[in-house]
Design a protein around this motif. Sequence first.
Motif, PDB file in Angstrom:
ATOM      1  N   ALA A 117       6.741  27.595  12.603  1.00  0.00           N
ATOM      2  CA  ALA A 117       7.572  27.816  11.414  1.00  0.00           C
ATOM      3  C   ALA A 117       8.705  26.806  11.315  1.00  0.00           C
ATOM      4  CB  ALA A 117       8.133  29.234  11.430  1.00  0.00           C
ATOM      5  N   THR A 166       7.845  23.611   9.519  1.00  0.00           N
ATOM      6  CA  THR A 166       7.154  23.824   8.248  1.00  0.00           C
ATOM      7  C   THR A 166       8.159  24.052   7.130  1.00  0.00           C
ATOM      8  OG1 THR A 166       5.281  24.818   9.425  1.00  0.00           O
ATOM      9  CG2 THR A 166       5.454  25.251   7.059  1.00  0.00           C
ATOM     10  N   PHE A 172       8.236  25.099   2.834  1.00  0.00           N
ATOM     11  CA  PHE A 172       7.488  25.682   1.718  1.00  0.00           C
ATOM     12  C   PHE A 172       8.107  25.146   0.434  1.00  0.00           C
ATOM     13  CE2 PHE A 172       4.791  29.716   1.183  1.00  0.00           C
ATOM     14  CZ  PHE A 172       4.271  29.284  -0.025  1.00  0.00           C
ATOM     15  N   ALA A 221       8.467  34.059   4.558  1.00  0.00           N
ATOM     16  CA  ALA A 221       8.475  32.736   5.193  1.00  0.00           C
ATOM     17  C   ALA A 221       9.867  32.374   5.694  1.00  0.00           C
ATOM     18  CB  ALA A 221       7.984  31.688   4.204  1.00  0.00           C
ATOM     19  N   VAL A 276      10.769  29.324   8.220  1.00  0.00           N
ATOM     20  CA  VAL A 276      10.290  28.241   7.362  1.00  0.00           C
ATOM     21  C   VAL A 276      11.420  27.802   6.430  1.00  0.00           C
ATOM     22  CG1 VAL A 276       8.652  27.647   5.530  1.00  0.00           C
ATOM     23  CG2 VAL A 276       7.911  29.052   7.464  1.00  0.00           C
ATOM     24  N   ILE A 334      10.256  18.191  10.096  1.00  0.00           N
ATOM     25  CA  ILE A 334       9.162  18.860   9.396  1.00  0.00           C
ATOM     26  C   ILE A 334       7.877  18.044   9.539  1.00  0.00           C
ATOM     27  CG2 ILE A 334       8.335  19.655   7.149  1.00  0.00           C
ATOM     28  CD1 ILE A 334      10.662  21.298   8.234  1.00  0.00           C
TER      29      ILE A 334
END
Length: 249
Positions: free
Chosen positions: A33, A36, A38, A70, A75, A167
Amino acid sequence: MEADLRLTFRQQTPKTTGRAGWRVHEYEAIWPASQTAFVVVDMWDTHWSWGAQERAAILAPRIDAVLKVARKKGVLIVHAPSDTMDFYRDHPARKWVLSLPTVKLPPLAEHPDPPLPIDDSDQGSDTREPTWSRPWTRQNPAIEIADEDAISADGQELWNIIAARGIRNLLYAGVHTNMCILHRPFAIKQTVRWGLNVALARDLTDAMYNPMRPPYVSHEEGTALVIGYIEKFWCPTFASDDLTAEWTR
């Protein structure tokens, strides 16, 4: 302990034997996470196509529910409502992005780019507006923006965020699958060519497609064709339940 995202990815690959065609296959992936982000693309407060606006109004609370999960997992949420950055100039999620140092962009890898499976040359509205415009002023307010999120609709700024936060993986949701989701300078084509791991939430998107244009299918079938095109040529897709179901168990 660092949270992991357990996702079931779907892609399509050419058949190697028998009649020509595509094979759909699924596989499991685990993404940390903390590595990552989003990215929520162009989920505006309004739209020139009332059909697109109606579908976005239904989509926005669903996207928000997934983002909440998330975010709790660690995230980074990146809100990218193009053409509206001035609205957010004083928001903490915008200010920290602007404070980042500029990092040199990576070279773009060559990548096959076949034509889309739908004709969107009329801008893709299914509700017969005579022309298009830019009526949006902000992101849909049904999608929460937390102070620790990021607000950016710029490719260079996204790369600065990626470099600053370490990331490696990008998840995408929003609109429109055949336009902004693919073509914005912070969107799928660009980030795949940067060499990042990329995936689209196939149930959190919509297309701009008019069924009166080729291939003369319903709007929903047109959207599905674009999702299939992405699975074939750009990146895998996943269902948002992969995130929410795991969190609620």
